[in-house]
Each structure stands twice: as C-alpha cells, then as structure tokens.
Design a protein around this motif. Structure first.
Motif: not given
Length: 384
Positions: A10, A18, A162, A165, A185, A189, A334, A337
C-alpha cells in the motif's frame, strides 16, 4: 527477506501492486480448484454429491464401518442362534430416544452455527470501521487553511492506512492462535513503526504483546497528533476516535467466539450417541431381520454426521482457520487491501465541479431549477 520484498504494497502511488500475498505464499494451494459454500466457482448442481473437501464423509467412514460390523454380528447371532431371542419386539425405546437425540443434535448444530455467524458478523463490523477510518484519513487530514499537505504528513497518512490493513491481519492471526507479528501479510505494514522496524535492536517478543491493541494505540496517537497540527477539526477527530474504539471493541468481541464449548456438553453428546447407535440393532431386529445391517449402518452414520457438522462449523477450537467450512478471512483481507489501495490511488481533494456531470431525474419525477428555487407564494401546485 530482501528489502524489495518487505516494502508495503500500500504505497499510495499509481500502479499500486494489489496482488494478494496469497499468490506468493500459497501459490500451490491456490492452483487447486476451490469450491466452498462461499465461492461457487465452476459450480455444478450435482457436484455436492461428489465433493469430499469440507463434507462430513471422512468423519463418518470409521463410525459407519464399526456400525456395519456391529450390526452384522448382532444380526447373525439373532438369526442363527437362540442367544438373542429375549430381544423384545418393540420400538418404544428407539422412538423416545430418537426424539431426545433429535433435539440435542439440532440444538448443538444451531449453537455451532450461531458462533460461526457471529464471527462473520463481527468481521463485517470490523470492515465497516476500517472503511470509515480510511475515508476520514485520506480525505479529511488536510491543512485547514487550504494549503498543500507536507510530504512528512503525507507519509504519516500512508503509514496510518498501512496500520489499518495490519490491524485486520493481526486480528486474523490472533483468532488463529498465531502469536507474534513476523508474518508476510503483517510485518511489512508495521515496519514503519519503530517498535517493529527491522532496525530496532530490541523488537517485541512474539506472544508477549497484543498486536491489534498495539496498532490501536498508534492509530490513536496519529489522530491526536493530526489534531495538534491542526490538520483535522474536532468533528473529524471524534469520528476517527470512534473508529478506533469500534475496532478495539470488535477485537474484544472476537475473544468471545474463542471461548470453547464446555467439555461436559460435547462429551455427553458423543458418549450418548455412541451408546444409542450400538443399541439400534436390538430395537429393529425383530422387525427388519437382515435389513437391520444397512438400516443401522446408514442411520447411525447420519446421526454421527449431524454431530460432525457442528464440530466443523464451530469456531471455538480453531476459529476462522483455512478449512473449507471456515470463514474465508484471507479473502476478506484481500478485499480490504484492494479497497485501501484504491482509496490511496485517488486524489486527496475531490472536486464536484471537476468530476461530476449532469444528473438525471428520478423515474416519474421531473425537477426544474425554477421550481426548486421558487418562493412559496409563486410555487405552482404542479411542482408537487
């Protein structure tokens, strides 16, 4: 992991990547055809009769075989010897116990589904808070005098997005009983936060802190600093703090679905079901004879399958994992995001004059400018 791989996806620039981290981390798993209750890809009406993944067939194979052998032994003894001639020709016991077990199994299944649905409802509630927070950050964190936002404050906005997420991913790992923050994942972030930076010589130890709560503290600090810099007004500050409070509240509610079902309740149903299925041959032998074998095997397997369904969808043992009957949390993340990336790739200042065109009238209603701005004394009745 290299620096390029650890860069947050991001990034708030055109051409944001993406692609899901699942495509990198679980490529082999994604290549398999995934047909679940939630994603009916390549779905065919007859496919449910053949599918094994997510069904209760694997759970009932062993009980079916045991019941088949047991029913065969009992039926053979009854038909070839006089050892079981005392078996009464009555189905009263099976009728009474069948009704009782029906209520127990229905209650068990409904309770499990309620916990499952609560997990979905809470996740939807979390998504709502993240969407609102992201909109407020990207559109409302601006100098009140109309000047251009500084590069430093722009980086802070990216960092806050960020963290939104990261909060959803941290909740996922918390629900899956996966402590820590070193996940592909999650940590990309968080690395702009000093505590989780690769340059920090003393990072937090896995399992010693609650990552979602830590993220909420940083988000609350961000809101306070933006108000101190006069980048948001009191109304926006209150709305943002409300989003933080809502995210923490939802995270706290997630702990409720992790509470396991009392052991006595689960073991009683299994033990009683075991004894009940073993007694079935004695109830139907005088009436069915050799047909007792398939009837008892199939009937007992159905009862076991009903209990297995509750165990599959229940969220207490391993909540929201990656089984076929679990909520597709990875897909939800997902989606978050993708939405955040879309928000960060648009202008922070929208213009109605520049981006809007002429609106059409609603069907059956025609509104003219002259009628809309007319005074009450000159407004014609046909305008209504």
């Amino acid at each position: 992991m290299s620096t390029s791989e650890s860069t947050p996806l991001l990034n708030g620039v055109s051409g944001v990547n993406t692609r899901s981290y699942l495509e990198y981390q679980r490529q082999e798993k994604l290549e398999k055809r995934r047909i679940t209750f939630f994603t009916h890809r390549n779905y065919k009406p007859w496919y449910d009769l053949l599918v094994l993944r997510g069904s209760t067939i694997p759970a009932v194979v062993l009980p079916f075989c045991v019941l088949f052998v047991w029913a065969t032994i009992v039926t053979t003894i009854y038909k070839t010897t006089d050892l079981l001639k005392w078996v009464p020709n009555s189905t009263m016991f099976i009728t009474i116990m069948g009704v009782a077990f029906g209520y127990l199994l229905v209650f068990r299944t409904n309770t499990a589904y309620d916990r499952f649905w609560e997990g979905r409802r809470l996740w939807a509630q979390l998504v709502v808070q993240i969407r609102n927070f992201a909109r407020l950050i990207w559109l409302h964190v601006e100098p009140v005098d109309g000047s251009k936002i500084s590069k430093e404050d722009f980086e802070y906005k990216k960092g806050a997005m960020n963290l939104l997420l990261a909060f959803s991913s941290a909740c996922k790992h918390y629900l899956r009983n996966e402590p820590g923050w070193e996940f592909d994942d999650l940590w990309p972030y968080l690395e702009h936060v000093q505590d989780f930076s690769p340059e920090n010589p003393n990072p937090p130890k896995s399992g010693t802190i609650s990552i979602p709560l830590e993220i909420s503290f940083h988000l609350g600090t961000y809101v306070a600093e933006m108000k101190a810099k006069n980048l948001i007004d009191g109304s926006a500050q209150g709305s943002m703090n409300g989003c933080v409070a809502g995210m923490v509240e939802t995270f706290s509610y997630f702990e409720r679905i992790k509470t396991p079902i009392p052991i006595a309740y689960g073991t009683f149903i299994k033990q009683a079901l075991f004894l009940y299925t073993l007694s079935l041959p004695f109830q139907v032998l005088p009436v069915l004879g050799w047909v007792t074998i398939p009837v008892v095997s199939l009937g007992g397997a159905v009862l076991v399958a009903m209990e297995a369904i509750a165990g599959e969808i229940e969220c207490s043992k391993e909540p929201l994992r990656t089984d076929a009957n679990d909520l597709p949390i990875d897909d939800y993340i997902d989606g978050i995001k993708g939405e955040l990336g879309r928000i960060m790739n648009r202008r922070m200042k929208l213009s109605v004059k520049r981006e809007w065109g002429k609106a059409v009238d609603l069907d059956g209603f025609e509104l003219r400018y002259e009628d809309a701005v007319a005074s009450p004394t000159t407004l014609n009745a046909h305008a209504y």
